[in-house]
Design a protein around this motif. Structure first.
Motif, PDB file in Angstrom:
ATOM      1  N   ALA A   1       0.807  -1.229  -0.138  1.00  0.00           N
ATOM      2  CA  ALA A   1       0.038   0.148  -0.004  1.00  0.00           C
ATOM      3  C   ALA A   1       0.693   1.230   0.081  1.00  0.00           C
ATOM      4  N   GLN A   2       2.175   1.113   0.071  1.00  0.00           N
ATOM      5  CA  GLN A   2       3.089   2.330   0.247  1.00  0.00           C
ATOM      6  C   GLN A   2       3.680   2.357  -1.220  1.00  0.00           C
ATOM      7  N   SER A   3       4.060   3.794  -1.727  1.00  0.00           N
ATOM      8  CA  SER A   3       4.596   3.798  -2.876  1.00  0.00           C
ATOM      9  C   SER A   3       6.088   3.884  -2.642  1.00  0.00           C
ATOM     10  N   GLU A   4       6.987   3.803  -3.654  1.00  0.00           N
ATOM     11  CA  GLU A   4       8.499   3.710  -3.530  1.00  0.00           C
ATOM     12  C   GLU A   4       8.810   5.366  -2.765  1.00  0.00           C
ATOM     13  N   ILE A   5       8.246   6.248  -3.303  1.00  0.00           N
ATOM     14  CA  ILE A   5       8.510   7.631  -2.607  1.00  0.00           C
ATOM     15  C   ILE A   5       8.190   7.663  -1.035  1.00  0.00           C
ATOM     16  N   GLU A   6       7.280   6.932  -0.806  1.00  0.00           N
ATOM     17  CA  GLU A   6       6.745   7.138   0.680  1.00  0.00           C
ATOM     18  C   GLU A   6       7.748   6.168   1.421  1.00  0.00           C
ATOM     19  N   ARG A   7       8.177   5.242   1.078  1.00  0.00           N
ATOM     20  CA  ARG A   7       8.892   4.066   1.626  1.00  0.00           C
ATOM     21  C   ARG A   7      10.414   4.578   1.778  1.00  0.00           C
ATOM     22  N   THR A   8      10.878   5.590   0.967  1.00  0.00           N
ATOM     23  CA  THR A   8      12.098   6.059   1.035  1.00  0.00           C
ATOM     24  C   THR A   8      12.344   7.602   1.663  1.00  0.00           C
ATOM     25  N   ALA A   9      11.226   8.132   1.931  1.00  0.00           N
ATOM     26  CA  ALA A   9      11.131   9.263   2.503  1.00  0.00           C
ATOM     27  C   ALA A   9      12.050   9.413   3.682  1.00  0.00           C
ATOM     28  N   ALA A  10      12.695  10.769   3.762  1.00  0.00           N
ATOM     29  CA  ALA A  10      13.211  11.008   4.922  1.00  0.00           C
ATOM     30  C   ALA A  10      12.707  10.576   6.173  1.00  0.00           C
ATOM     31  N   ASP A  11      11.478  11.242   6.327  1.00  0.00           N
ATOM     32  CA  ASP A  11      10.636  11.400   7.464  1.00  0.00           C
ATOM     33  C   ASP A  11       9.955  10.263   7.609  1.00  0.00           C
ATOM     34  N   ASN A  12      10.036   9.172   6.874  1.00  0.00           N
ATOM     35  CA  ASN A  12       9.194   7.804   6.941  1.00  0.00           C
ATOM     36  C   ASN A  12       9.899   7.080   8.055  1.00  0.00           C
ATOM     37  N   GLU A  13       9.138   6.478   8.873  1.00  0.00           N
ATOM     38  CA  GLU A  13       9.782   5.568   9.887  1.00  0.00           C
ATOM     39  C   GLU A  13      10.234   4.397   9.314  1.00  0.00           C
ATOM     40  N   LYS A  14      11.557   3.940   9.702  1.00  0.00           N
ATOM     41  CA  LYS A  14      12.294   2.644   9.328  1.00  0.00           C
ATOM     42  C   LYS A  14      11.652   1.478   9.966  1.00  0.00           C
ATOM     43  N   VAL A  15      11.183   0.711   9.295  1.00  0.00           N
ATOM     44  CA  VAL A  15      10.417  -0.506   9.834  1.00  0.00           C
ATOM     45  C   VAL A  15      11.173  -1.780   9.579  1.00  0.00           C
ATOM     46  N   GLY A  16      11.466  -2.764  10.238  1.00  0.00           N
ATOM     47  CA  GLY A  16      11.937  -3.965   9.742  1.00  0.00           C
ATOM     48  C   GLY A  16      11.680  -5.119  10.618  1.00  0.00           C
ATOM     49  N   LEU A  17      12.132  -6.320  10.019  1.00  0.00           N
ATOM     50  CA  LEU A  17      12.136  -7.553  10.729  1.00  0.00           C
ATOM     51  C   LEU A  17      12.928  -8.367  10.352  1.00  0.00           C
ATOM     52  N   PHE A  18      13.445  -9.443  11.252  1.00  0.00           N
ATOM     53  CA  PHE A  18      14.630 -10.330  11.430  1.00  0.00           C
ATOM     54  C   PHE A  18      14.272 -11.501  10.482  1.00  0.00           C
ATOM     55  N   THR A  19      14.914 -11.948   9.539  1.00  0.00           N
ATOM     56  CA  THR A  19      14.368 -13.157   8.578  1.00  0.00           C
ATOM     57  C   THR A  19      14.807 -14.487   9.342  1.00  0.00           C
ATOM     58  N   GLY A  20      15.526 -14.396  10.141  1.00  0.00           N
ATOM     59  CA  GLY A  20      16.051 -15.725  10.757  1.00  0.00           C
ATOM     60  C   GLY A  20      17.186 -16.082  10.066  1.00  0.00           C
ATOM     61  N   ALA A  21      17.692 -15.515   9.265  1.00  0.00           N
ATOM     62  CA  ALA A  21      18.708 -16.247   8.494  1.00  0.00           C
ATOM     63  C   ALA A  21      20.165 -15.204   8.504  1.00  0.00           C
ATOM     64  N   TYR A  22      21.274 -15.789   8.088  1.00  0.00           N
ATOM     65  CA  TYR A  22      22.379 -14.981   8.388  1.00  0.00           C
ATOM     66  C   TYR A  22      23.135 -14.998   6.938  1.00  0.00           C
ATOM     67  N   ALA A  23      24.172 -14.037   6.792  1.00  0.00           N
ATOM     68  CA  ALA A  23      25.221 -13.999   5.499  1.00  0.00           C
ATOM     69  C   ALA A  23      26.351 -13.803   5.993  1.00  0.00           C
TER      70      ALA A  23
END
Length: 829
Positions: free
Chosen positions: A292-314
């Motif tokens: 539901a989010q555009s690329e512009i919204e996702r990369t905006a400086a003021d957009n909260e950075k949200v993430g999840l751990f995949t359980g995998a490593y590199a």
């Protein structure tokens, strides 16, 4: 005088001269090697049915420039057309049950009538509409030219999909996760799409911005940022699954500071990494939410950075460290490699993300003091420094380290120096029917095949059914879809997608040079004569996409041998918006002023005058009812003054003799006004100050006639002033100028007359007023001829009666003369 003579009868005279210009064809133009050419162009409009004041401002600016250049002896190309494909026509077809072509052509006719009523000097014989088969024939031909050279290709890609409009949207058409037209929630969807390879020209598009000194600096910066060139290195990590994960970084010197990695949630490796892990469903849900989010919204400086751990490593190839792999909203699949390395100690975004999710922070670039401590750092250290905790690279200056790390990676097969761009290839597929069909067919045996040029254009069917459901009507039209393969003559199906309308607007300025050519998109000699556009005018909203795409088209066509220029637009002016009640004019805000109503009430010339006078063109213009009323009053005052001089101009002889100071002063005003307005119009486009100068000239002319006895008035001087005023006002108020030009006795058009030249000798001041001070206080004034020696000025000052009175009986200590300005007498006692 009668009422008619007191006021400009714009209702009759404007229509009269518009008919005359059309009948005589004075604005029709052809190539002329004996004249310098000038190509003046406004960005063409979408035919929505009505022009608005934003249109009027844009087109009036260009028309004024074109008229001035024509009078200066240039061969002027000033065309108009319509960017006529696009979704609004389809929406109107669905809503009103009217075919989009019928709706569009009705609007074209209405807008043409409105534009004509403004008195614009268009060569209407060159008008184009991008929805006409005679135009989109060549749009399709251009697509095939790009296709032949590998610059057009098809691939599956995630796109912004509006389920209501059932079409792909550009990133800029997604606002807060919603479709800009219908407010439906936009989803991500994988579709096979056509692209143009604009990235091939990324370096040249960036470098050639230096060739555009007459573009606004902010537009060049916007394009530079959009292209987004960055030098760095690609480094390949290895996932626990054995799959390579390549990242691009501009800071390879921080490679030992990587404490986590982030993949775009849509990255194809994510499914493999989360398979069977406890995080699997959470990551899948997270991915779904991001649709539901555009690329512009996702990369905006003021957009909260949200993430999840995949359980995998590199594994980091430089130090063998195992780093956790995350997914986050700020990483995009189609930007870079779809993966970034997290270096919290030396990147602000990574630092915030690490602190939020309690990820390790490792300092690998020390500051000059050497006191950076990850436990106490409150922000990332992003400057240069000395590499630390970096194995064999520790102790290197970071700029040197960037190169050494990249070279080491390349030597050992897990890295290389490279350049990356923010610019992505141009997605041109649209799942719409009202657009230029893509000239490709699909054969079961031979795959995708281009339509032979002899079979162009691929016509749009006239019987499309627009219901608003079921996707593009073109994709349901079997009569359109069914065709034969150009290779084997076997059954084949046409491409059902149409082209992005930006394709149509990326080359229209070439078509204007040879608009009625049915055998080619243009004759190269004609394009070489007219192009590049000398002055382009349009809104700042087109600063990136339209202008960047046009530049790309020009460079591609140059390399194909179709044109000879590197850049399409030599100079660019981005005019400001028209504001009313503190907001941009729009129907939704209910603050629209109708140009038709203003023309009916005040006339086109008063509207033009107000639009040009109210604000410099690059600034926003505040609409003012009193402002346009003031413009109307000046039009009528100009008319009265000039109409009252018709007999004087007709009777004036050829000779010109200065008989009085009043003559000198009026002639000086006339020629200084010519010089000022010529300067204002030639490159600065200071229309407001030019009009102010014109008003001052009319005041001077009026004062001369009012204050100089009729028997002493110099008809030759008056005739020169009147003729000059008519020539100077012609670019601003073309109907008014034409009517009065003929009233004073001329038979040809004022717009074919030569622009007046100023006489430097007339500008010279014949006398100058000197301020006379005694001990710094003003006591009298003295008029002397220009160039009188200082000693003579001092003598004349001392002989003034008021000065004698003040210095009598006192000692004169000194007499100081400032040439052309003042005399200061210092006395004692």
């Amino acid at each position: 005088m009668s009422t008619v003579e007191e006021r400009f009868n714009f209702r009759e005279d404007e229509a009269k001269w518009q008919r005359a210009w059309a009948e005589t064809g004075i604005y029709r133009v052809a190539e002329d090697p004996n004249k310098p050419k000038y190509y003046a162009l406004a960005m063409f409009p979408y035919p929505s049915g009505k022009i608005h004041m934003g249109h009027v401002r844009n087109y009036t600016i260009v028309d004024c420039i074109a008229r001035y250049r024509r009078m200066k002896g240039y061969n002027v190309l000033h065309p108009m057309g319509y960017d006529a494909f696009g979704m609004p026509a389809e929406n109107a077809a669905i809503k009103n049950r009217i075919p989009p072509d019928k709706w569009t052509w009705a609007n074209v006719a209405e807008m043409t009538e409105q534009l004509s009523a403004m008195g614009y000097s268009y060569d209407w014989d060159r008008a184009v509409a991008t929805c006409h088969p005679g135009y989109y024939h060549w749009t399709q031909w251009l697509f095939l030219e790009f296709y032949k050279r590998g610059l057009a290709y098809k691939k599956e890609a995630p796109v912004n999909w509006c389920p209501s409009c059932e079409t792909v949207l550009a990133n800029e058409q997604v606002v807060d996760g919603l479709c800009w037209r219908c407010d439906s929630v936009v989803n991500k969807k994988n579709l096979a799409q056509w692209f143009l390879k604009i990235t091939t020209y990324a370096d040249e598009l960036l470098a050639d911005l230096e060739k555009l000194p007459h573009w606004p600096e902010r537009v060049r910066i916007m394009q530079e940022n959009w292209i987004g060139r960055s030098e760095g290195a690609e480094i390949t990590f290895t996932a626990e699954s054995g799959d390579p994960i390549t990242v691009f970084t501009t800071r390879p010197d921080t490679i030992y500071g990587v404490t986590y990695m982030v993949l775009a949630p849509e990255h194809p490796l994510v499914d493999k990494l989360i398979a069977g892990k406890p995080q699997q469903q959470d990551v899948l849900n997270f991915r779904e939410q991001l649709k539901a989010q555009s690329e512009i919204e996702r990369t905006a400086a003021d957009n909260e950075k949200v993430g999840l751990f995949t359980g995998a490593y590199a594994t980091n190839p430089f130090n063998g460290a195992k780093v956790p792999i995350w997914v986050a909203n700020y990483v995009l699949l189609d930007y870079g490699t779809g993966c970034v390395m997290g270096v919290p100690a030396h990147d602000e975004r990574d630092f915030a993300f690490a602190r939020k999710y309690d990820l390790p922070v490792r300092v690998v670039i020390q500051n000059a003091a050497g006191d950076l401590d990850p436990a106490t750092m409150e922000q990332a250290y992003v400057d240069s420094g000395i590499m630390a905790n970096s194995g064999p690279f520790s102790g290197l200056e970071s700029e040197t380290g960037k190169r050494r790390v990249a070279e080491y990676g390349q030597e050992h097969g897990f890295g290389k120096r490279t350049v990356n761009y923010r610019l992505r290839d141009w997605l041109i597929s649209r799942q719409r029917a009202w657009g230029a069909p893509i000239p490709i067919v699909y054969c079961p045996e031979h795959g995708a095949q281009p339509i032979p040029e002899s079979q162009l254009p691929v016509f749009l069917p006239s019987d499309l059914e627009f219901t608003g459901a079921g996707g593009s009507p073109l994709a349901r039209h079997e009569g359109f879809l069914k065709t034969t393969c150009p290779v084997c003559d076997g059954p084949a199906r046409r491409e059902a997608d149409t082209m992005d309308t930006f394709i149509c607007s990326s080359w229209y300025y070439f078509r204007y040079a040879d608009a009625r050519n049915s055998q080619a998109a243009w004759d190269r000699e004609k394009v070489n004569y007219w192009l590049p556009v000398d002055q382009y005018v349009g809104g700042i909203e087109h600063a990136v996409l339209h202008l960047l795409y046009s530049r790309f088209f020009t460079k591609g066509l140059r390399d194909m041998g179709h044109v000879s220029i590197d850049e399409p637009f030599t100079a660019l002016l981005t005019q400001g918006m028209v504001i009313k009640d503190g907001a941009k004019m729009s129907k939704s805000k209910g603050n629209v002023v109708s140009p038709e109503e203003m023309v009916a009430r005040y006339g086109a010339d008063a509207c033009r005058l107000f639009i040009l006078f109210a604000a410099p063109p690059e600034r926003d213009l505040d609409w003012s009812d009193t402002g346009i009323e003031g413009a109307s009053r000046f039009v009528n005052r100009f008319y009265r003054v000039m109409n009252g001089m018709a007999g004087v101009v007709k009777a004036a002889g050829a000779g010109l003799e200065i008989r009085s100071d009043a003559d000198k002063n009026l002639r000086r005003t006339v020629h200084s006004t010519i010089k000022k307005i010529s300067s204002d119009l030639h490159e600065r486009f200071a229309f407001n100050t030019a009009i102010s100068s014109l008003m001052e000239l009319i005041n001077a002319l009026y004062d001369y006639r009012a204050k100089v006895a009729e028997a002493e008035q110099n008809d030759a001087i008056l005739a020169e002033a009147a003729k000059t005023a008519l020539l100077l006002i012609a670019p601003f108020c073309p109907h008014l100028a034409e009517e009065l030009w003929h009233r004073v006795g001329y038979t040809s058009s004022v717009h074919l007359a030569s622009w007046p030249e100023w006489d430097e000798a007339a500008l010279a001041e014949q006398s100058v007023e000197i301020v006379v001070q005694i001990n710094g206080k003003l006591r009298d004034r003295l008029k002397v001829a220009v160039g009188v020696p200082d000693d003579e000025v001092k003598r004349l000052a001392l002989e003034l009666d008021k000065v004698r009175l003040w210095v009598e009986g006192k000692e004169i200590k000194s007499v100081v003369c400032v040439p052309g300005r003042l005399v200061n007498i210092v006395v004692k006692g």
